[in-house]
Design a protein around this motif. Structure first.
Motif, PDB file in Angstrom:
ATOM      1  N   LEU A   1     -14.853  -0.728   6.979  1.00 14.77           N
ATOM      2  CA  LEU A   1     -15.107  -1.609   5.843  1.00 14.77           C
ATOM      3  C   LEU A   1     -15.189  -3.084   6.233  1.00 14.77           C
ATOM      4  O   LEU A   1     -15.659  -3.901   5.433  1.00 14.77           O
ATOM      5  CB  LEU A   1     -14.011  -1.420   4.790  1.00 14.77           C
ATOM      6  CG  LEU A   1     -13.966  -0.039   4.131  1.00 14.77           C
ATOM      7  CD1 LEU A   1     -12.711   0.094   3.277  1.00 14.77           C
ATOM      8  CD2 LEU A   1     -15.214   0.224   3.296  1.00 14.77           C
ATOM      9  N   ALA A   2     -14.727  -3.423   7.436  1.00 17.52           N
ATOM     10  CA  ALA A   2     -14.764  -4.816   7.875  1.00 17.52           C
ATOM     11  C   ALA A   2     -16.203  -5.306   7.923  1.00 17.52           C
ATOM     12  O   ALA A   2     -17.131  -4.555   8.233  1.00 17.52           O
ATOM     13  CB  ALA A   2     -14.113  -4.951   9.247  1.00 17.52           C
ATOM     14  N   GLY A   3     -16.398  -6.576   7.595  1.00 17.27           N
ATOM     15  CA  GLY A   3     -17.756  -7.118   7.601  1.00 17.27           C
ATOM     16  C   GLY A   3     -18.344  -7.171   6.211  1.00 17.27           C
ATOM     17  O   GLY A   3     -17.673  -7.601   5.265  1.00 17.27           O
TER      18      GLY A   3
ATOM     19  N   CYS B   1      -8.748  -4.339   1.519  1.00 16.89           N
ATOM     20  CA  CYS B   1      -9.598  -3.927   2.630  1.00 16.89           C
ATOM     21  C   CYS B   1      -8.864  -3.249   3.783  1.00 16.89           C
ATOM     22  O   CYS B   1      -9.517  -2.752   4.709  1.00 16.89           O
ATOM     23  CB  CYS B   1     -10.345  -5.138   3.207  1.00 16.89           C
ATOM     24  SG  CYS B   1     -11.184  -6.161   1.987  1.00 16.89           S
ATOM     25  N   GLY B   2      -7.538  -3.223   3.741  1.00 18.89           N
ATOM     26  CA  GLY B   2      -6.780  -2.755   4.896  1.00 18.89           C
ATOM     27  C   GLY B   2      -6.356  -1.296   4.823  1.00 18.89           C
ATOM     28  O   GLY B   2      -6.233  -0.719   3.742  1.00 18.89           O
ATOM     29  N   THR B   3      -6.134  -0.725   5.994  1.00 21.19           N
ATOM     30  CA  THR B   3      -5.540   0.607   6.093  1.00 21.19           C
ATOM     31  C   THR B   3      -4.555   0.623   7.264  1.00 21.19           C
ATOM     32  O   THR B   3      -4.771   1.305   8.278  1.00 21.19           O
ATOM     33  CB  THR B   3      -6.611   1.704   6.291  1.00 21.19           C
ATOM     34  OG1 THR B   3      -7.492   1.341   7.356  1.00 21.19           O
ATOM     35  CG2 THR B   3      -7.412   1.929   5.015  1.00 21.19           C
ATOM     36  N   PRO B   4      -3.454  -0.115   7.143  1.00 24.83           N
ATOM     37  CA  PRO B   4      -2.468  -0.114   8.221  1.00 24.83           C
ATOM     38  C   PRO B   4      -1.826   1.264   8.355  1.00 24.83           C
ATOM     39  O   PRO B   4      -1.443   1.873   7.350  1.00 24.83           O
ATOM     40  CB  PRO B   4      -1.449  -1.164   7.766  1.00 24.83           C
ATOM     41  CG  PRO B   4      -1.606  -1.226   6.279  1.00 24.83           C
ATOM     42  CD  PRO B   4      -3.049  -0.958   6.007  1.00 24.83           C
ATOM     43  N   PRO B   5      -1.716   1.784   9.571  1.00 25.63           N
ATOM     44  CA  PRO B   5      -1.147   3.122   9.747  1.00 25.63           C
ATOM     45  C   PRO B   5       0.209   3.311   9.066  1.00 25.63           C
ATOM     46  O   PRO B   5       0.495   4.401   8.552  1.00 25.63           O
ATOM     47  CB  PRO B   5      -1.032   3.239  11.270  1.00 25.63           C
ATOM     48  CG  PRO B   5      -2.145   2.388  11.788  1.00 25.63           C
ATOM     49  CD  PRO B   5      -2.203   1.214  10.845  1.00 25.63           C
ATOM     50  N   ALA B   6       1.024   2.259   9.051  1.00 27.15           N
ATOM     51  CA  ALA B   6       2.354   2.396   8.452  1.00 27.15           C
ATOM     52  C   ALA B   6       2.297   2.798   6.988  1.00 27.15           C
ATOM     53  O   ALA B   6       3.211   3.460   6.487  1.00 27.15           O
ATOM     54  CB  ALA B   6       3.125   1.085   8.602  1.00 27.15           C
ATOM     55  N   ALA B   7       1.216   2.435   6.296  1.00 28.54           N
ATOM     56  CA  ALA B   7       1.116   2.756   4.866  1.00 28.54           C
ATOM     57  C   ALA B   7       1.020   4.261   4.652  1.00 28.54           C
ATOM     58  O   ALA B   7       1.730   4.840   3.820  1.00 28.54           O
ATOM     59  CB  ALA B   7      -0.075   2.042   4.245  1.00 28.54           C
TER      60      ALA B   7
ATOM     61  N   LEU C   1       0.816  -1.208   0.000  1.00 30.13           N
ATOM     62  CA  LEU C   1       0.000   0.000   0.000  1.00 30.13           C
ATOM     63  C   LEU C   1       0.851   1.260   0.000  1.00 30.13           C
ATOM     64  O   LEU C   1       0.551   2.221  -0.710  1.00 30.13           O
ATOM     65  CB  LEU C   1      -0.947  -0.001   1.201  1.00 30.13           C
ATOM     66  CG  LEU C   1      -2.189  -0.882   1.079  1.00 30.13           C
ATOM     67  CD1 LEU C   1      -2.982  -0.870   2.380  1.00 30.13           C
ATOM     68  CD2 LEU C   1      -3.084  -0.436  -0.073  1.00 30.13           C
ATOM     69  N   ASP C   2       1.927   1.269   0.780  1.00 31.90           N
ATOM     70  CA  ASP C   2       2.753   2.476   0.791  1.00 31.90           C
ATOM     71  C   ASP C   2       3.395   2.708  -0.573  1.00 31.90           C
ATOM     72  O   ASP C   2       3.504   3.855  -1.027  1.00 31.90           O
ATOM     73  CB  ASP C   2       3.812   2.410   1.895  1.00 31.90           C
ATOM     74  CG  ASP C   2       4.720   1.207   1.780  1.00 31.90           C
ATOM     75  OD1 ASP C   2       4.234   0.083   1.970  1.00 31.90           O
ATOM     76  OD2 ASP C   2       5.917   1.392   1.500  1.00 31.90           O
ATOM     77  N   GLN C   3       3.785   1.643  -1.266  1.00 30.11           N
ATOM     78  CA  GLN C   3       4.313   1.801  -2.623  1.00 30.11           C
ATOM     79  C   GLN C   3       3.241   2.322  -3.569  1.00 30.11           C
ATOM     80  O   GLN C   3       3.515   3.173  -4.423  1.00 30.11           O
ATOM     81  CB  GLN C   3       4.861   0.461  -3.124  1.00 30.11           C
ATOM     82  CG  GLN C   3       6.115  -0.006  -2.406  1.00 30.11           C
ATOM     83  CD  GLN C   3       6.482  -1.445  -2.750  1.00 30.11           C
ATOM     84  OE1 GLN C   3       5.649  -2.226  -3.210  1.00 30.11           O
ATOM     85  NE2 GLN C   3       7.736  -1.799  -2.508  1.00 30.11           N
ATOM     86  N   LEU C   4       2.021   1.826  -3.414  1.00 31.06           N
ATOM     87  CA  LEU C   4       0.909   2.298  -4.236  1.00 31.06           C
ATOM     88  C   LEU C   4       0.664   3.789  -4.011  1.00 31.06           C
ATOM     89  O   LEU C   4       0.483   4.562  -4.964  1.00 31.06           O
ATOM     90  CB  LEU C   4      -0.353   1.507  -3.895  1.00 31.06           C
ATOM     91  CG  LEU C   4      -1.613   1.857  -4.680  1.00 31.06           C
ATOM     92  CD1 LEU C   4      -1.504   1.374  -6.120  1.00 31.06           C
ATOM     93  CD2 LEU C   4      -2.842   1.243  -4.015  1.00 31.06           C
ATOM     94  N   TYR C   5       0.695   4.205  -2.750  1.00 26.81           N
ATOM     95  CA  TYR C   5       0.431   5.606  -2.430  1.00 26.81           C
ATOM     96  C   TYR C   5       1.531   6.521  -2.974  1.00 26.81           C
ATOM     97  O   TYR C   5       1.250   7.610  -3.484  1.00 26.81           O
ATOM     98  CB  TYR C   5       0.297   5.792  -0.918  1.00 26.81           C
ATOM     99  CG  TYR C   5      -0.838   5.022  -0.290  1.00 26.81           C
ATOM    100  CD1 TYR C   5      -1.856   4.455  -1.066  1.00 26.81           C
ATOM    101  CD2 TYR C   5      -0.914   4.842   1.084  1.00 26.81           C
ATOM    102  CE1 TYR C   5      -2.896   3.752  -0.490  1.00 26.81           C
ATOM    103  CE2 TYR C   5      -1.957   4.147   1.675  1.00 26.81           C
ATOM    104  CZ  TYR C   5      -2.938   3.596   0.886  1.00 26.81           C
ATOM    105  OH  TYR C   5      -3.964   2.893   1.449  1.00 26.81           O
ATOM    106  N   ILE C   6       2.764   6.081  -2.858  1.00 25.16           N
ATOM    107  CA  ILE C   6       3.864   6.897  -3.371  1.00 25.16           C
ATOM    108  C   ILE C   6       3.780   7.001  -4.890  1.00 25.16           C
ATOM    109  O   ILE C   6       4.071   8.049  -5.473  1.00 25.16           O
ATOM    110  CB  ILE C   6       5.219   6.324  -2.899  1.00 25.16           C
ATOM    111  CG1 ILE C   6       5.362   6.552  -1.388  1.00 25.16           C
ATOM    112  CG2 ILE C   6       6.385   6.960  -3.656  1.00 25.16           C
ATOM    113  CD1 ILE C   6       6.530   5.826  -0.756  1.00 25.16           C
ATOM    114  N   SER C   7       3.327   5.936  -5.535  1.00 23.77           N
ATOM    115  CA  SER C   7       3.113   5.989  -6.984  1.00 23.77           C
ATOM    116  C   SER C   7       2.033   7.016  -7.323  1.00 23.77           C
ATOM    117  O   SER C   7       2.160   7.781  -8.285  1.00 23.77           O
ATOM    118  CB  SER C   7       2.715   4.602  -7.500  1.00 23.77           C
ATOM    119  OG  SER C   7       2.417   4.636  -8.876  1.00 23.77           O
ATOM    120  N   MET C   8       0.951   7.042  -6.543  1.00 27.10           N
ATOM    121  CA  MET C   8      -0.091   8.052  -6.737  1.00 27.10           C
ATOM    122  C   MET C   8       0.481   9.454  -6.592  1.00 27.10           C
ATOM    123  O   MET C   8       0.230  10.348  -7.403  1.00 27.10           O
ATOM    124  CB  MET C   8      -1.179   7.896  -5.667  1.00 27.10           C
ATOM    125  CG  MET C   8      -2.134   6.778  -5.824  1.00 27.10           C
ATOM    126  SD  MET C   8      -3.338   6.925  -4.452  1.00 27.10           S
ATOM    127  CE  MET C   8      -3.831   5.207  -4.329  1.00 27.10           C
TER     128      MET C   8
END
Length: 257
Positions: free
Chosen positions: A186-188, A214-220, A113-120
């Protein structure tokens, strides 16, 4: 907190603490997943909010597959700001189009996810600046609050709102906590439906893919904001995309009470 029937990840971003001891103003900036699942009650609830501008980060293919539903009671301005990075349905279709071996290899090469965000961030300054500009231009005379969304309301939307909140002076911990809230929201049922949709392509759900979907880990978002810091900070980043100094001041005056 206002809820909208039919939406799992909607929230108004008022009430967040700033670094100078103030808070963000409600009714100015909100975020959610796509609006395709709104029912009659949800449409009525959205019509009663101060939202008047919809900033949609989805691609045309995503919009066609799940068109937003908007209340008929009053007009809304729709701002189409497509960002290819984060379009999970498009990504899954591409993976599923090859052989099983190709799909397995593609899953191994999925970005974090962090790589995806940096690409954005690397190519999206002009898009994110347009969303920030509409927040700066909002006012109390008529419904002009801005609702930003993508499909899940967590990745493209999460990066956009983090940039706006950072520019407004929101405390970093509060920005990160808001981002992380999406995983719980979003869980469920929403996450289960997304997993079934991907499984229908014949794609196995790995832990990393589940996080991507589905995730949003703070580290991302922490890593994404670290990249922004290295490039001068959120304000400088949005200005590199065309946001002007007067618009930055207007955004802060509008969003912070």
């Amino acid at each position: 907190m206002t809820t909208i029937p039919g939406l799992y990840n909607y929230r108004d971003l008022g009430g967040l603490p700033t670094t100078d001891g103030r808070t963000t103003r409600p009714g100015v900036l909100a975020r959610s997943e796509s609006l395709s699942s709104l029912d009659t009650a949800g449409l009525s609830a959205l019509a009663e909010t101060p939202v008047g501008v919809i900033a949609d980060f989805r691609t045309p293919a995503e919009q066609q597959a799940a068109p937003d539903r908007l209340p008929p009671e009053r007009p809304f301005t729709v701002l189409n700001l497509p960002l290819l990075q984060g379009a999970m349905a498009d990504m899954m279709k591409t993976i599923a189009s090859g052989s099983a071996a190709d799909a397995a290899a593609a899953l191994q090469e999925l970005p974090t996810l962090d790589q995806l965000y940096i690409s954005m961030l690397d190519g999206g300054a002009a898009v994110f600046a347009q969303a920030a500009r509409r927040v700066a231009a909002s006012h109390d005379d008529s419904p002009t609050g801005v609702l930003v969304h993508c499909t899940a309301g967590k990745d493209r939307t999460g990066v956009a709102t983090a940039l706006i909140l950072e520019t407004a002076g929101v405390q970093r911990d509060a920005t990160i906590a808001d981002y992380a809230q999406s995983q719980e929201n979003l869980a469920g049922p929403w996450a289960e439906a997304m997993i079934r949709e991907v499984e229908a392509f014949g794609i196995p759900i790995t832990p990393s893919l589940r996080t991507m979907l589905c995730g949003t880990p703070p580290a991302a978002i922490e890593q994404a904001l670290a990249w922004v810091d290295e490039h001068g900070g959120a304000t400088a980043y949005l200005m590199s995309g065309g946001l002007t100094e007067p618009e930055v001041e207007a955004l802060r005056a509008r969003l912070v009470a």
